[in-house]
Design an enzyme around this catalytic site. Sequence first.
Site, PDB file in Angstrom:
ATOM      1  N   ILE A  69      27.685  25.046  33.557  1.00 38.42           N
ATOM      2  CA  ILE A  69      26.292  25.491  33.733  1.00 38.42           C
ATOM      3  C   ILE A  69      25.670  24.919  35.012  1.00 38.42           C
ATOM      4  N   ASP A  94      27.905  29.693  39.592  1.00 35.68           N
ATOM      5  CA  ASP A  94      27.899  30.869  38.714  1.00 35.68           C
ATOM      6  C   ASP A  94      27.130  30.596  37.423  1.00 35.68           C
ATOM      7  N   LEU A 130      35.587  19.553  29.329  1.00 35.92           N
ATOM      8  CA  LEU A 130      36.797  20.351  29.102  1.00 35.92           C
ATOM      9  C   LEU A 130      38.021  19.487  28.789  1.00 35.92           C
ATOM     10  N   LEU A 149      33.164  28.860  32.553  1.00 36.24           N
ATOM     11  CA  LEU A 149      33.054  28.813  34.016  1.00 36.24           C
ATOM     12  C   LEU A 149      33.439  27.442  34.571  1.00 36.24           C
ATOM     13  N   ALA A 150      33.581  26.459  33.719  1.00 34.27           N
ATOM     14  CA  ALA A 150      33.861  25.106  34.214  1.00 34.27           C
ATOM     15  C   ALA A 150      35.289  25.025  34.759  1.00 34.27           C
ATOM     16  N   SER A 162      40.810  33.863  38.814  1.00 35.02           N
ATOM     17  CA  SER A 162      40.540  33.842  40.259  1.00 35.02           C
ATOM     18  C   SER A 162      41.526  34.676  41.060  1.00 35.02           C
ATOM     19  N   GLU A 185      42.651  33.738  43.693  1.00 31.22           N
ATOM     20  CA  GLU A 185      43.643  32.790  44.237  1.00 31.22           C
ATOM     21  C   GLU A 185      44.986  32.937  43.522  1.00 31.22           C
ATOM     22  N   TYR A 222      45.556  24.553  42.166  1.00 32.36           N
ATOM     23  CA  TYR A 222      44.408  25.263  41.571  1.00 32.36           C
ATOM     24  C   TYR A 222      44.839  26.645  41.086  1.00 32.36           C
ATOM     25  N   LYS A 237      44.927  28.134  37.248  1.00 32.00           N
ATOM     26  CA  LYS A 237      44.194  29.349  36.862  1.00 32.00           C
ATOM     27  C   LYS A 237      45.143  30.400  36.285  1.00 32.00           C
ATOM     28  N   HIS A 280      32.935  34.682  45.737  1.00 31.37           N
ATOM     29  CA  HIS A 280      31.529  35.075  45.686  1.00 31.37           C
ATOM     30  C   HIS A 280      30.656  33.869  45.986  1.00 31.37           C
ATOM     31  N   ARG A 300      25.902  27.902  46.545  1.00 30.79           N
ATOM     32  CA  ARG A 300      27.312  27.537  46.684  1.00 30.79           C
ATOM     33  C   ARG A 300      27.418  26.046  46.991  1.00 30.79           C
TER      34      ARG A 300
HETATM   35  P1  NAP Z   1      31.444  25.354  40.837  1.00 26.95           P
HETATM   36  O1  NAP Z   1      30.131  25.588  41.511  1.00 26.95           O
HETATM   37  O2  NAP Z   1      32.433  24.423  41.449  1.00 26.95           O
HETATM   38  O3  NAP Z   1      31.107  24.829  39.345  1.00 26.95           O
HETATM   39  C1  NAP Z   1      32.097  24.272  38.525  1.00 26.95           C
HETATM   40  C2  NAP Z   1      31.442  23.797  37.242  1.00 26.95           C
HETATM   41  O4  NAP Z   1      32.462  23.223  36.398  1.00 26.95           O
HETATM   42  C3  NAP Z   1      30.386  22.696  37.431  1.00 26.95           C
HETATM   43  O5  NAP Z   1      29.325  22.927  36.530  1.00 26.95           O
HETATM   44  C4  NAP Z   1      31.149  21.435  37.018  1.00 26.95           C
HETATM   45  O6  NAP Z   1      30.321  20.411  36.539  1.00 26.95           O
HETATM   46  C5  NAP Z   1      31.975  21.983  35.877  1.00 26.95           C
HETATM   47  N1  NAP Z   1      33.099  21.144  35.503  1.00 26.95           N
HETATM   48  C6  NAP Z   1      34.102  20.695  36.291  1.00 26.95           C
HETATM   49  N2  NAP Z   1      34.969  19.949  35.585  1.00 26.95           N
HETATM   50  C7  NAP Z   1      34.499  19.913  34.301  1.00 26.95           C
HETATM   51  C8  NAP Z   1      34.935  19.310  33.113  1.00 26.95           C
HETATM   52  N3  NAP Z   1      36.036  18.569  33.055  1.00 26.95           N
HETATM   53  N4  NAP Z   1      34.213  19.500  31.980  1.00 26.95           N
HETATM   54  C9  NAP Z   1      33.075  20.229  32.001  1.00 26.95           C
HETATM   55  N5  NAP Z   1      32.594  20.813  33.120  1.00 26.95           N
HETATM   56  C10 NAP Z   1      33.304  20.656  34.257  1.00 26.95           C
HETATM   57  O7  NAP Z   1      32.192  26.736  40.573  1.00 26.95           O
HETATM   58  P2  NAP Z   1      31.621  28.251  40.652  1.00 26.95           P
HETATM   59  O8  NAP Z   1      31.711  28.722  42.048  1.00 26.95           O
HETATM   60  O9  NAP Z   1      30.354  28.319  39.905  1.00 26.95           O
HETATM   61  O10 NAP Z   1      32.773  29.028  39.865  1.00 26.95           O
HETATM   62  C11 NAP Z   1      32.711  29.171  38.448  1.00 26.95           C
HETATM   63  C12 NAP Z   1      34.115  29.406  37.919  1.00 26.95           C
HETATM   64  O11 NAP Z   1      34.668  30.569  38.502  1.00 26.95           O
HETATM   65  C13 NAP Z   1      35.112  28.293  38.215  1.00 26.95           C
HETATM   66  O12 NAP Z   1      35.996  28.225  37.122  1.00 26.95           O
HETATM   67  C14 NAP Z   1      35.855  28.778  39.439  1.00 26.95           C
HETATM   68  O13 NAP Z   1      37.140  28.204  39.514  1.00 26.95           O
HETATM   69  C15 NAP Z   1      35.897  30.268  39.150  1.00 26.95           C
HETATM   70  N6  NAP Z   1      35.948  31.155  40.302  1.00 26.95           N
HETATM   71  C16 NAP Z   1      35.031  31.013  41.288  1.00 26.95           C
HETATM   72  C17 NAP Z   1      35.038  31.906  42.348  1.00 26.95           C
HETATM   73  C18 NAP Z   1      34.034  31.809  43.457  1.00 26.95           C
HETATM   74  O14 NAP Z   1      34.260  32.416  44.510  1.00 26.95           O
HETATM   75  N7  NAP Z   1      32.913  31.119  43.257  1.00 26.95           N
HETATM   76  C19 NAP Z   1      35.994  32.930  42.382  1.00 26.95           C
HETATM   77  C20 NAP Z   1      36.915  33.032  41.341  1.00 26.95           C
HETATM   78  C21 NAP Z   1      36.870  32.149  40.286  1.00 26.95           C
HETATM   79  P3  NAP Z   1      29.705  19.271  37.547  1.00 26.95           P
HETATM   80  O15 NAP Z   1      28.499  19.924  38.184  1.00 26.95           O
HETATM   81  O16 NAP Z   1      29.380  18.185  36.613  1.00 26.95           O
HETATM   82  O17 NAP Z   1      30.756  18.952  38.548  1.00 26.95           O
HETATM   83  N1  GDD Z   2      36.288  25.067  52.663  1.00 23.35           N
HETATM   84  C1  GDD Z   2      36.622  25.322  53.935  1.00 23.35           C
HETATM   85  N2  GDD Z   2      36.183  24.479  54.918  1.00 23.35           N
HETATM   86  N3  GDD Z   2      37.376  26.403  54.200  1.00 23.35           N
HETATM   87  C2  GDD Z   2      37.675  26.660  55.492  1.00 23.35           C
HETATM   88  C3  GDD Z   2      37.250  25.846  56.536  1.00 23.35           C
HETATM   89  C4  GDD Z   2      36.477  24.691  56.250  1.00 23.35           C
HETATM   90  O1  GDD Z   2      36.081  23.916  57.121  1.00 23.35           O
HETATM   91  N4  GDD Z   2      37.723  26.375  57.702  1.00 23.35           N
HETATM   92  C5  GDD Z   2      38.409  27.477  57.385  1.00 23.35           C
HETATM   93  N5  GDD Z   2      38.388  27.650  56.039  1.00 23.35           N
HETATM   94  C6  GDD Z   2      39.072  28.726  55.299  1.00 23.35           C
HETATM   95  C7  GDD Z   2      40.039  28.200  54.231  1.00 23.35           C
HETATM   96  O2  GDD Z   2      41.261  27.765  54.838  1.00 23.35           O
HETATM   97  C8  GDD Z   2      40.181  29.442  53.368  1.00 23.35           C
HETATM   98  O3  GDD Z   2      41.166  30.298  53.905  1.00 23.35           O
HETATM   99  C9  GDD Z   2      38.823  30.135  53.497  1.00 23.35           C
HETATM  100  O4  GDD Z   2      38.135  29.489  54.576  1.00 23.35           O
HETATM  101  C10 GDD Z   2      37.955  30.070  52.243  1.00 23.35           C
HETATM  102  O5  GDD Z   2      37.890  28.730  51.800  1.00 23.35           O
HETATM  103  P1  GDD Z   2      36.868  28.280  50.632  1.00 23.35           P
HETATM  104  O6  GDD Z   2      35.495  28.724  50.945  1.00 23.35           O
HETATM  105  O7  GDD Z   2      37.091  26.811  50.408  1.00 23.35           O
HETATM  106  O8  GDD Z   2      37.306  29.155  49.366  1.00 23.35           O
HETATM  107  P2  GDD Z   2      38.751  29.491  48.750  1.00 23.35           P
HETATM  108  O9  GDD Z   2      39.070  30.914  49.124  1.00 23.35           O
HETATM  109  O10 GDD Z   2      39.747  28.440  49.022  1.00 23.35           O
HETATM  110  O11 GDD Z   2      38.446  29.404  47.178  1.00 23.35           O
HETATM  111  C11 GDD Z   2      37.253  29.953  46.613  1.00 23.35           C
HETATM  112  O12 GDD Z   2      37.490  31.265  46.173  1.00 23.35           O
HETATM  113  C12 GDD Z   2      38.452  31.397  45.119  1.00 23.35           C
HETATM  114  C13 GDD Z   2      38.589  32.877  44.786  1.00 23.35           C
HETATM  115  O13 GDD Z   2      39.430  33.493  45.722  1.00 23.35           O
HETATM  116  C14 GDD Z   2      36.842  29.033  45.461  1.00 23.35           C
HETATM  117  O14 GDD Z   2      35.565  29.422  44.992  1.00 23.35           O
HETATM  118  C15 GDD Z   2      37.815  29.109  44.310  1.00 23.35           C
HETATM  119  O15 GDD Z   2      37.307  28.356  43.192  1.00 23.35           O
HETATM  120  C16 GDD Z   2      37.972  30.579  43.920  1.00 23.35           C
HETATM  121  O16 GDD Z   2      38.857  30.725  42.837  1.00 23.35           O
END
Ligand code: NAP
Ligand code: GDD
Length: 318
Positions: free
Chosen positions: A9, A13, A56, A77-78, A122, A124, A146, A150, A176, A181
Amino acid sequence: MRTALVTGITGQDGSYLAEQLLERGYRVVGVHRRLSAENHWRIEHLDALVLRYADLHDLGSLYDLVEEYRPDEIYNLAAQSFVPTSWTQPLLTAEATGLGLVRLLEAVRRVHPAARVYQASSSEMFGNSPDCPQNEDSRFAPASPYACAKLYAHMMVQNYRQAHGLFVVSGILFNHESPRRGLEFVTRKVAHGVARVHLGRVDKLRLGNLTARRDWGFAGDYTQAMWSMLQQDRARDFVVATGVDHSVEDLVRLAFETLGRDWREHVEQDPRLFRRNEVVRLRGDASRARESLGWEPRVQFPDLVRMMVEAEVARLQV
Ligand code: NAP
Ligand code: GDD
């Protein structure tokens, strides 16, 4: 009144989903974990939210919450969600991001199997799949701890659905983003960096690989799709994506252009930020979500970048 239990939460997301569920009239129970300092900045405006501690890693804490609230819907979502951290903490990532879902499903199966469960899968998981664009049938090629965690959870969703008859679905979501973020992800890091350059606080922004390509959408659009998946007659997995990919360089160029600047004067590449086993390109095909859920992304990439840069400037000027 319908009840939704949301893990994660305090994350990006979780905050958008909770807002939307409250608007729909749900009682929303958000799961947070005990920390030494509060991190509620994304949810502090949500007065109606019920917050409860669980983790979790701790089956008993999840079991108790499911038993107490008997939620109609559960959104998991955690996760440990940052790819580079999964290389330095692979076991913790497997525990939280992989096994965490199974602990939750065990609680559901034993206490309240009527609950509908959403799992945050994801893109990923596709890693460097030979298939592009990726849909629900594309081949998986996870390229980080990671992504492996997943994918394990994703397969367990399908197993619990088939073997135990639970209504559990995976949303395979592509990247997203939003002003909420985490700062370590590239879109917010860039938006924050551009705003700091603009306000004269720094002159350079250090980044890793600028050629990687991602399919970036707006988080608030994607949380709507999560809810829709749990309203279907039949439990099915869905890809959620815009269908358009951009490079990190495109992102940087647009972000600097928003404030009338040339990115080449301010960006330095730092080899330490390059990833091992980089995922080169992700682009999703969300045809199933469009056809069955009626889902469409409303925010396009240039508007997303502008939204994030403007939010960052406003935040830093306070
Ligand atoms: P986020 O901002 O990193 O949030 C992660 C959440 O998980 C936080 O509330 C965190 O709590 C909680 N959490 C981590 N470890 C936990 C544990 N052991 N027990 C309980 N809670 C825990 O991630 P998000 O971007 O909102 O993404 C939500 C979900 O979608 C994640 O599972 C992520 O992997 C997945 N996802 C994200 C994307 C994306 O692009 N955003 C894409 C695909 C999938 P704290 O605040 O206490 O750290
Ligand atoms: N973080 C980060 N920082 N990424 C960088 C940087 C930097 O300085 N420079 C280049 N990148 C490139 C990374 O190498 C990667 O290819 C891309 O930017 C995106 O990186 P992130 O924003 O860290 O996201 P991600 O694609 O690795 O993962 C996110 O999206 C996944 C879904 O496809 C996360 O939200 C994952 O939790 C999620 O599952």
